[in-house]
Structure formats: structure tokens, C-alpha cells
Design a protein around this motif. Sequence first.
Motif, PDB file in Angstrom:
ATOM      1  N   ALA A 273       4.307   7.984  -4.298  1.00 55.14           N
ATOM      2  CA  ALA A 273       2.972   8.016  -4.907  1.00 55.14           C
ATOM      3  C   ALA A 273       2.028   7.056  -4.184  1.00 55.14           C
ATOM      4  O   ALA A 273       0.854   7.361  -3.969  1.00 55.14           O
ATOM      5  CB  ALA A 273       3.064   7.661  -6.387  1.00 55.14           C
ATOM      6  N   CYS A 274       2.540   5.917  -3.788  1.00 54.94           N
ATOM      7  CA  CYS A 274       1.749   4.918  -3.076  1.00 54.94           C
ATOM      8  C   CYS A 274       1.264   5.463  -1.728  1.00 54.94           C
ATOM      9  O   CYS A 274       0.116   5.237  -1.332  1.00 54.94           O
ATOM     10  CB  CYS A 274       2.602   3.671  -2.895  1.00 54.94           C
ATOM     11  SG  CYS A 274       1.689   2.293  -2.270  1.00 54.94           S
ATOM     12  N   LEU A 275       2.133   6.186  -1.035  1.00 51.07           N
ATOM     13  CA  LEU A 275       1.754   6.781   0.246  1.00 51.07           C
ATOM     14  C   LEU A 275       0.646   7.813   0.050  1.00 51.07           C
ATOM     15  O   LEU A 275      -0.328   7.850   0.800  1.00 51.07           O
ATOM     16  CB  LEU A 275       2.983   7.415   0.893  1.00 51.07           C
ATOM     17  CG  LEU A 275       2.939   7.667   2.392  1.00 51.07           C
ATOM     18  CD1 LEU A 275       2.574   6.414   3.170  1.00 51.07           C
ATOM     19  CD2 LEU A 275       4.282   8.215   2.873  1.00 51.07           C
ATOM     20  N   LEU A 276       0.762   8.640  -0.997  1.00 48.83           N
ATOM     21  CA  LEU A 276      -0.290   9.609  -1.321  1.00 48.83           C
ATOM     22  C   LEU A 276      -1.585   8.903  -1.682  1.00 48.83           C
ATOM     23  O   LEU A 276      -2.671   9.338  -1.288  1.00 48.83           O
ATOM     24  CB  LEU A 276       0.142  10.499  -2.489  1.00 48.83           C
ATOM     25  CG  LEU A 276       1.017  11.692  -2.142  1.00 48.83           C
ATOM     26  CD1 LEU A 276       1.522  12.362  -3.419  1.00 48.83           C
ATOM     27  CD2 LEU A 276       0.248  12.688  -1.294  1.00 48.83           C
TER      28      LEU A 276
ATOM     29  N   GLY B 132       2.581  -0.393   0.449  1.00 47.27           N
ATOM     30  CA  GLY B 132       3.081  -0.692  -0.888  1.00 47.27           C
ATOM     31  C   GLY B 132       1.955  -1.116  -1.807  1.00 47.27           C
ATOM     32  O   GLY B 132       0.900  -1.548  -1.347  1.00 47.27           O
ATOM     33  N   HIS B 133       2.190  -0.979  -3.107  1.00 49.87           N
ATOM     34  CA  HIS B 133       1.202  -1.384  -4.104  1.00 49.87           C
ATOM     35  C   HIS B 133       1.603  -2.772  -4.598  1.00 49.87           C
ATOM     36  O   HIS B 133       2.655  -2.928  -5.213  1.00 49.87           O
ATOM     37  CB  HIS B 133       1.172  -0.370  -5.257  1.00 49.87           C
ATOM     38  CG  HIS B 133      -0.100  -0.401  -6.033  1.00 49.87           C
ATOM     39  ND1 HIS B 133      -1.267   0.156  -5.557  1.00 49.87           N
ATOM     40  CD2 HIS B 133      -0.397  -0.942  -7.237  1.00 49.87           C
ATOM     41  CE1 HIS B 133      -2.233  -0.023  -6.450  1.00 49.87           C
ATOM     42  NE2 HIS B 133      -1.732  -0.703  -7.470  1.00 49.87           N
TER      43      HIS B 133
ATOM     44  N   THR C   8      -1.947  -1.110  -1.060  1.00 51.46           N
ATOM     45  CA  THR C   8      -2.909  -0.239  -1.737  1.00 51.46           C
ATOM     46  C   THR C   8      -3.605  -0.951  -2.896  1.00 51.46           C
ATOM     47  O   THR C   8      -4.738  -0.608  -3.215  1.00 51.46           O
ATOM     48  CB  THR C   8      -2.252   1.072  -2.229  1.00 51.46           C
ATOM     49  OG1 THR C   8      -1.090   0.749  -3.001  1.00 51.46           O
ATOM     50  CG2 THR C   8      -1.860   1.961  -1.052  1.00 51.46           C
ATOM     51  N   LEU C   9      -2.959  -1.933  -3.510  1.00 47.05           N
ATOM     52  CA  LEU C   9      -3.633  -2.700  -4.563  1.00 47.05           C
ATOM     53  C   LEU C   9      -4.822  -3.458  -3.956  1.00 47.05           C
ATOM     54  O   LEU C   9      -5.925  -3.432  -4.502  1.00 47.05           O
ATOM     55  CB  LEU C   9      -2.666  -3.683  -5.237  1.00 47.05           C
ATOM     56  CG  LEU C   9      -3.279  -4.587  -6.308  1.00 47.05           C
ATOM     57  CD1 LEU C   9      -3.860  -3.776  -7.462  1.00 47.05           C
ATOM     58  CD2 LEU C   9      -2.251  -5.586  -6.827  1.00 47.05           C
ATOM     59  N   GLU C  10      -4.605  -4.106  -2.817  1.00 45.28           N
ATOM     60  CA  GLU C  10      -5.698  -4.810  -2.146  1.00 45.28           C
ATOM     61  C   GLU C  10      -6.782  -3.827  -1.713  1.00 45.28           C
ATOM     62  O   GLU C  10      -7.975  -4.135  -1.811  1.00 45.28           O
ATOM     63  CB  GLU C  10      -5.166  -5.574  -0.930  1.00 45.28           C
ATOM     64  CG  GLU C  10      -4.258  -6.736  -1.303  1.00 45.28           C
ATOM     65  CD  GLU C  10      -3.604  -7.393  -0.094  1.00 45.28           C
ATOM     66  OE1 GLU C  10      -3.957  -7.051   1.059  1.00 45.28           O
ATOM     67  OE2 GLU C  10      -2.730  -8.248  -0.306  1.00 45.28           O
TER      68      GLU C  10
END
Length: 184
Positions: free
Chosen positions: A162-165, A93-94, A124-126
Motif C-alpha cells: 500500500a505504501c508503494l502505491l 516506507g511510511h 511517505t509520511l514525510e
Amino acid sequence: MVDVLEGHKVLAFDLETTGISTNNDRIVQVALIGADADGGPIHHDILVNPQRPIPRDASRIHGIYDQDVRGKPIFKECANELSELMEGAVIVGHNARKFDMPLLQNEFYRCGISPPKPLVVLDTLEAVRRLKIPRPHNLGAQCARHGIDLSNAHDAAADAAACLLLLWKVMRDHPSSFRRSLQE
């Protein structure tokens, strides 16, 4: 490269909510998009009745209004299925570690149910911050930078996919940063 994820249930996770307080706001949409350990697809996308009015500012962002959730299940009615999906899974997750997971856990606690324990949460943000990928770090900007279509932004399923991509592209572009075990 993505061998580290092989043999695991991997689920991208996103919430749409009544606001930004992990303690006080409620879920209006939950999406879990990915695959089980055998590679079978999982697409779980539900609207949830937050049992309170959705603030207009929140609805303007995600496009979910009171009439959209009227008659939809309340969180407690979805909790067991969510728990089964997320228990022991790799959750992607973002900003999931600071926002989505705490808010979800609070929804479980409000129902008197123990929240699921994922194997690991890959945020994904981290990741983009740690890899010093240029700002802005929000999901929309990172998707644009990495050539990922996010025309349905702020729909939980679209954001999760989109996060997974994004994770896949970041892992592909920075393979040396993803050589350790999932827990590391």
C-alpha cells in the motif's frame, strides 16, 4: 514522472514489532515488496521469532501471536538476506525514517552486524506532510484518501504494498515535487 526510480531496486518496507520503542522492541514480521533494478519482482515477507513474548496489545494490532512465531527464524538468521536485499536499494516506507529503519538497525547491531545502507529512504509520511496533503497522515487514512485498498492493514506485506502505491499516486499527483534526484 517515476523516471527518478528507473534503473533502481525499489523496495517498499514495513515491520510489525513487539511495540513502539525503536531501542527496546523487536521485529516479528519484515516485508520488502517491490522490484529489482531490471524490474523483476521482489516479495520478501517473513515472520521472525523475537525471542520474547509478544505483548497482547501488539498482537491485537498486527494479529501475530507467540504461537505464530514459535519455530520461526530469529533475526540473526534472516539478517544476511535482508541486508543483501536492502543494500543500495531505494527503500519506501511510511514513517520508515523515524521508526522502521532505526528499529531494524538496532536489530542488526544486537547481532553484531552492520546494518544495510540503502541508496535512499523515501518516507511517505514525510512526503504527505511536506506536500500539505490533509490530515490524518497515518497510512490507513492516506490510503483511503488516495483510493488504495488496505483491508489487511498491519500486515507488513499489505502495508508495504500500500505504501508503494501511495508513493506512486503522490508522485503522479505532485510531479513537480519529484523532479530532483533521489538523493535530494
